[in-house]
Design a protein around this motif. Structure first.
Motif, mmCIF file in Angstrom:
data_model
loop_
_atom_site.group_PDB
_atom_site.id
_atom_site.type_symbol
_atom_site.label_atom_id
_atom_site.label_comp_id
_atom_site.label_asym_id
_atom_site.label_seq_id
_atom_site.Cartn_x
_atom_site.Cartn_y
_atom_site.Cartn_z
ATOM 1 N N LEU A 38 13.580 -4.245 0.208
ATOM 2 C CA LEU A 38 12.906 -4.632 -1.124
ATOM 3 C C LEU A 38 12.493 -6.196 -0.786
ATOM 4 O O LEU A 38 13.061 -7.113 -0.364
ATOM 5 N N GLY A 39 11.263 -6.250 -1.091
ATOM 6 C CA GLY A 39 10.561 -7.701 -1.057
ATOM 7 C C GLY A 39 9.757 -7.977 0.363
ATOM 8 O O GLY A 39 9.392 -9.194 0.542
ATOM 9 N N GLN A 40 9.861 -6.980 1.196
ATOM 10 C CA GLN A 40 9.147 -6.879 2.392
ATOM 11 C C GLN A 40 7.927 -6.531 2.366
ATOM 12 O O GLN A 40 7.631 -5.446 1.423
ATOM 13 N N ILE A 41 6.727 -6.707 3.118
ATOM 14 C CA ILE A 41 5.453 -6.270 3.220
ATOM 15 C C ILE A 41 5.182 -5.194 4.364
ATOM 16 O O ILE A 41 5.856 -5.642 5.494
ATOM 17 N N TYR A 42 4.699 -3.987 3.884
ATOM 18 C CA TYR A 42 4.318 -3.141 5.136
ATOM 19 C C TYR A 42 2.802 -3.350 5.535
ATOM 20 O O TYR A 42 2.057 -3.517 4.464
ATOM 21 N N SER A 43 2.663 -3.042 6.626
ATOM 22 C CA SER A 43 0.883 -2.723 6.807
ATOM 23 C C SER A 43 0.730 -1.394 7.715
ATOM 24 O O SER A 43 1.897 -0.803 8.187
ATOM 25 N N CYS A 44 -0.160 -0.472 7.125
ATOM 26 C CA CYS A 44 -0.227 0.535 7.891
ATOM 27 C C CYS A 44 -1.843 0.765 8.112
ATOM 28 O O CYS A 44 -2.750 0.528 7.584
ATOM 29 N N GLN A 45 -2.144 1.515 9.187
ATOM 30 C CA GLN A 45 -3.519 1.613 9.856
ATOM 31 C C GLN A 45 -4.005 2.750 8.917
ATOM 32 O O GLN A 45 -3.232 3.571 8.251
ATOM 33 N N VAL A 46 -5.282 2.979 8.858
ATOM 34 C CA VAL A 46 -6.314 3.743 8.078
ATOM 35 C C VAL A 46 -6.266 5.144 8.518
ATOM 36 O O VAL A 46 -6.455 4.959 9.722
ATOM 37 N N PRO A 47 -5.640 6.086 7.854
ATOM 38 C CA PRO A 47 -5.575 7.349 8.459
ATOM 39 C C PRO A 47 -6.985 7.959 8.836
ATOM 40 O O PRO A 47 -7.849 7.432 8.067
ATOM 41 N N ILE A 48 -7.048 8.612 9.452
ATOM 42 C CA ILE A 48 -8.313 9.480 10.020
ATOM 43 C C ILE A 48 -8.431 10.725 9.162
ATOM 44 O O ILE A 48 -7.791 11.498 9.556
ATOM 45 N N VAL A 70 4.563 11.314 -6.875
ATOM 46 C CA VAL A 70 3.607 10.271 -6.364
ATOM 47 C C VAL A 70 4.554 8.932 -5.811
ATOM 48 O O VAL A 70 5.091 8.231 -6.739
ATOM 49 N N THR A 71 4.434 8.567 -4.519
ATOM 50 C CA THR A 71 4.994 7.317 -4.261
ATOM 51 C C THR A 71 4.377 6.271 -4.135
ATOM 52 O O THR A 71 4.603 4.724 -4.159
ATOM 53 N N SER A 72 2.923 6.391 -3.568
ATOM 54 C CA SER A 72 1.984 5.208 -3.294
ATOM 55 C C SER A 72 0.647 5.913 -3.141
ATOM 56 O O SER A 72 0.401 7.044 -3.043
ATOM 57 N N TYR A 73 -0.470 4.980 -3.377
ATOM 58 C CA TYR A 73 -1.806 5.374 -3.515
ATOM 59 C C TYR A 73 -2.565 4.245 -3.013
ATOM 60 O O TYR A 73 -2.165 2.963 -2.966
ATOM 61 N N SER A 74 -3.814 4.410 -2.678
ATOM 62 C CA SER A 74 -4.450 3.422 -2.399
ATOM 63 C C SER A 74 -5.890 4.106 -2.066
ATOM 64 O O SER A 74 -6.354 5.326 -2.328
ATOM 65 N N LEU A 75 -7.069 3.231 -2.083
ATOM 66 C CA LEU A 75 -8.413 3.620 -2.020
ATOM 67 C C LEU A 75 -8.905 3.397 -0.504
ATOM 68 O O LEU A 75 -8.606 2.043 -0.085
ATOM 69 N N HIS A 76 -9.510 4.317 0.080
ATOM 70 C CA HIS A 76 -10.060 4.348 1.689
ATOM 71 C C HIS A 76 -11.099 3.015 1.427
ATOM 72 O O HIS A 76 -11.832 2.879 0.558
ATOM 73 N N PRO A 77 -11.102 2.418 2.501
ATOM 74 C CA PRO A 77 -12.104 1.132 2.581
ATOM 75 C C PRO A 77 -13.592 1.571 2.677
ATOM 76 O O PRO A 77 -14.386 0.802 2.033
ATOM 77 N N GLU A 78 -13.915 2.941 2.605
ATOM 78 C CA GLU A 78 -15.217 3.368 2.288
ATOM 79 C C GLU A 78 -15.304 3.496 1.021
ATOM 80 O O GLU A 78 -16.673 3.775 0.585
#
Length: 369
Positions: free
Chosen positions: A240-250, A173-181
């Motif tokens: 390193l130290g920069q911020i990513y943004s990513c659209q919510v996948p469908i 696992v490299t990353s994880y998140s909770l969907h906005p729903e």
């Protein structure tokens, strides 16, 4: 096991706090019997983006007596959990503490049966999911019989082993998140050159392959409704130290896999640029509000690169004193639709307790609640 509360936030009650009442809580392994929790009011930060002199943390908000191999997470509203394993051969069951920072009350839940790192704690509603190398469990609460005198209800806690094993190796696992729903978790993995992202539906208790790509973040990402996207920290050497943004996948399409979402990288680096500040570790904390965040970076002074101004600010201390560099900022998209912090960064250095160990500081434990 016990928890000893110190003088702290005067607020009481168990409701979620109004805007302005939240605080940053930092956990340190600086106590011989366990951990201390320090509280910082980030809303009072007035320092600009210069290099302010480091200050001391206030006295511990709380000390938690627990084994020095514990895992911290936040769940169930404003609770900080110090989770540790119980001995399966012990005669009596062990319990770990859950501290409610609003009411300053401590309750207890049963320990887990030997989860093996890496371990991911995933709170949603009144449930806490735990994904580890060899198990997938859920900590849930249930209302026990009401007391006769005041008709209040007490809660019972229990771990439930889930049969739905993940379709990947947890150590990939490299990353994880909770969907906005707030129903579905997303997990990204990388195995060699192969990338994949999976979802876990907490209601259906089922896994699904979302696509053969991965989210760009390192560790946990946060959904920000103001930007309408996920936000997370990069820990790749080049960014390193920069911020990513990513659209919510469908994720609920019926016509095959989801295409990779649109990703944007903030060009600004939020880590310390001072040559004497050797990077130890960093954690990104989501503060809500108007897309507000705090980057908690641990730095260790390079004694050979200190100048007279550093010494005047008290940085030259016996041994190697480490510091927390707290940077608060807001994110937005500029007119060119680029991700930026604008002119919102505020900075403060804090002296880390001398007893805190470097392994614990490589991944700072911080909660905003």
């Amino acid at each position: 096991m016990s928890a000893r509360l110190q003088e702290g936030d005067e607020q009481r009650g168990t409701r979620m706090p109004k805007r302005g009442r939240e605080r940053l809580y930092l956990v340190f392994d600086d106590w011989c019997h366990g951990y201390s929790i320090r509280m910082v009011n980030l809303l009072k930060h007035t320092a600009g983006s210069g290099h302010p002199a480091p200050v001391h943390f206030s006295q511990p908000f709380c000390r938690i007596m627990a084994p020095l191999v514990s895992y911290f997470t936040s769940a169930f509203g404003a609770k900080i959990l110090a989770v540790f394993s119980r001995d399966p051969e012990a005669d009596s069951e062990s319990y770990f503490p859950m501290l409610d920072v609003r009411s300053q009350c401590v309750t207890f839940a049963p320990g887990q049966l030997c989860p093996i790192p890496p371990i991911y704690y995933l709170p949603v509603g009144n449930e806490l999911f735990c994904l580890s190398f060899c198990s997938f469990e859920m900590l849930c609460s249930e209302v026990l019989s009401p007391r006769l005198q005041d008709q209040s209800c007490s809660m019972g806690w229990s771990w439930k082993q889930l049969s739905e094993k993940p379709p990947f190796y947890v150590d990939h696992v490299t990353s994880y998140s909770l969907h906005p729903e707030e129903r579905t978790f997303l997990f990204s993995t990388k195995t060699g050159a192969a990338e994949a992202t999976y979802t876990f539906d907490t209601q259906k208790r089922s896994w699904k392959l979302l696509g053969n790509w991965k989210l760009p973040f390192a560790g946990c990402a946060h959904f920000d409704p103001g930007l309408n996207c996920f936000v997370g920290l990069s820990k790749e050497p080049d960014t390193l130290g920069q911020i990513y943004s990513c659209q919510v996948p469908i994720y609920d399409t019926d016509d095959g896999l989801c295409p990779p979402p649109v990703v944007k990288l903030c060009k600004e680096n939020l880590l310390s640029e001072r040559p004497r500040d050797m990077h130890v570790g960093a954690t990104l904390v989501y503060m809500g509000g108007k897309s507000e965040f705090c980057l908690v970076q641990c730095v260790s002074p390079d004694q050979d690169r200190m100048d007279e101004d550093d010494v005047a600010h008290g940085a030259q201390l016996p041994g190697r004193r480490r510091f927390y560099r707290l940077t608060t900022f807001s994110l937005s998209f500029n007119k060119d639709k680029e991700l930026t912090t604008g002119n919102t960064r505020r900075l403060q250095y804090y002296k880390v307790p001398k007893e805190a160990t470097k392994p614990f500081l490589q991944d700072p434990v911080a909660f905003w609640m």
